[in-house]
Motif scaffolding. Sequence first.
Motif, short mmCIF file in Angstrom:
data_model
loop_
_atom_site.label_atom_id
_atom_site.label_comp_id
_atom_site.label_asym_id
_atom_site.label_seq_id
_atom_site.Cartn_x
_atom_site.Cartn_y
_atom_site.Cartn_z
N GLN A 1 0.83 -1.20 0.00
CA GLN A 1 0.00 0.00 0.00
C GLN A 1 0.87 1.26 0.00
O GLN A 1 0.56 2.23 -0.71
N ASN A 2 1.93 1.25 0.78
CA ASN A 2 2.84 2.41 0.80
C ASN A 2 3.51 2.60 -0.55
O ASN A 2 3.69 3.74 -1.01
N LEU A 3 3.88 1.52 -1.21
CA LEU A 3 4.47 1.60 -2.54
C LEU A 3 3.49 2.20 -3.55
O LEU A 3 3.86 3.03 -4.37
N ILE A 4 2.23 1.78 -3.48
CA ILE A 4 1.21 2.32 -4.39
C ILE A 4 1.05 3.83 -4.19
O ILE A 4 1.01 4.60 -5.15
N ASN B 1 2.01 9.33 -6.22
CA ASN B 1 2.43 10.71 -5.94
C ASN B 1 3.68 11.11 -6.72
O ASN B 1 3.97 12.29 -6.85
N SER B 2 4.42 10.15 -7.24
CA SER B 2 5.67 10.46 -7.93
C SER B 2 5.46 10.96 -9.36
O SER B 2 6.33 11.60 -9.92
N GLY B 3 4.32 10.64 -9.97
CA GLY B 3 4.04 11.10 -11.32
C GLY B 3 4.50 10.16 -12.42
O GLY B 3 4.33 10.46 -13.60
N VAL B 4 5.08 9.02 -12.08
CA VAL B 4 5.49 8.06 -13.11
C VAL B 4 4.26 7.27 -13.58
O VAL B 4 3.28 7.13 -12.85
N ALA B 5 4.34 6.78 -14.81
CA ALA B 5 3.20 6.08 -15.38
C ALA B 5 3.15 4.61 -14.97
O ALA B 5 2.07 4.04 -14.79
N GLU B 6 4.31 3.96 -14.80
CA GLU B 6 4.32 2.55 -14.49
C GLU B 6 5.58 2.17 -13.73
O GLU B 6 6.66 2.67 -14.02
N VAL B 7 5.41 1.25 -12.74
CA VAL B 7 6.54 0.72 -11.98
C VAL B 7 6.37 -0.78 -11.89
O VAL B 7 5.28 -1.28 -11.60
N LYS B 8 7.47 -1.51 -12.16
CA LYS B 8 7.47 -2.97 -12.01
C LYS B 8 8.50 -3.33 -10.96
O LYS B 8 9.61 -2.79 -10.96
N LEU B 9 8.13 -4.24 -10.06
CA LEU B 9 9.02 -4.67 -8.99
C LEU B 9 8.94 -6.17 -8.86
O LEU B 9 7.84 -6.73 -8.81
N THR C 1 -2.82 6.53 -13.95
CA THR C 1 -3.39 7.28 -15.06
C THR C 1 -2.60 8.57 -15.26
O THR C 1 -1.97 9.08 -14.33
N LEU C 2 -2.64 9.09 -16.46
CA LEU C 2 -1.91 10.32 -16.74
C LEU C 2 -2.62 11.54 -16.17
O LEU C 2 -1.99 12.52 -15.81
N GLU C 3 -3.96 11.50 -16.09
CA GLU C 3 -4.71 12.67 -15.64
C GLU C 3 -4.67 12.83 -14.12
O GLU C 3 -4.56 13.92 -13.61
N GLY C 4 -4.76 11.75 -13.38
CA GLY C 4 -4.84 11.84 -11.93
C GLY C 4 -3.67 11.18 -11.25
O GLY C 4 -2.77 10.67 -11.88
N ASN C 5 -3.71 11.20 -9.94
CA ASN C 5 -2.64 10.59 -9.17
C ASN C 5 -3.10 9.30 -8.50
O ASN C 5 -2.51 8.87 -7.53
N THR C 6 -4.16 8.68 -9.00
CA THR C 6 -4.65 7.45 -8.40
C THR C 6 -4.20 6.26 -9.24
O THR C 6 -4.12 6.35 -10.45
#
Length: 159
Positions: A7-10, A15-23, A35-40
């Motif tokens: 949850q903290n990672l999400i 909030n960071s503004g990146v489009a995608e993160v893989k871990l 999404t590009l429009e919002g921060n959710t």
Amino acid sequence: MDLKEIQNLIKFVSNSGVAEVKLETGDIKITIRTTLEGNTPDITYVQQAPMQQLAAAPAPAQTAAPVAATPTAATEDNSKYITIKSPMIGTFYRKPAPDKPVFVEVGTTIGKGDVLCVVEAMKLFNEIEAEVTGKIVKILVDDMSPVEFDQPLFLVDPS
């Protein structure tokens, strides 16, 4: 990695503004897309795959192709029956406990509200009740096997 860390990672990724993160950590793979429009977060995948399942995965795929031809003929015969489906994802149990008898067998006459099976989801055992009156014609799932949402469990002859 526990749920709180995920949850903290999400929150951090949204909030960071990146489009995608893989871990990838051990046997856990996480993909977070925003999404590009919002921060959710738009889509969050958390997948845990033990190595045993990865090695066994190709074999069932090869055997599934010949079996796929038979359901079309079977659905024509089953059109007069009512299908009782799983209302949730979980593990299907035919008995209330290991030392107890099964709820229903093929040929059992059931009434509205009769318990047919139990689906365990997140350590909660949910009784699945009949919504129709009739006779069990076929049990479509093996005991103690995983079931998906809306997966057919029983065929019932309403006549």
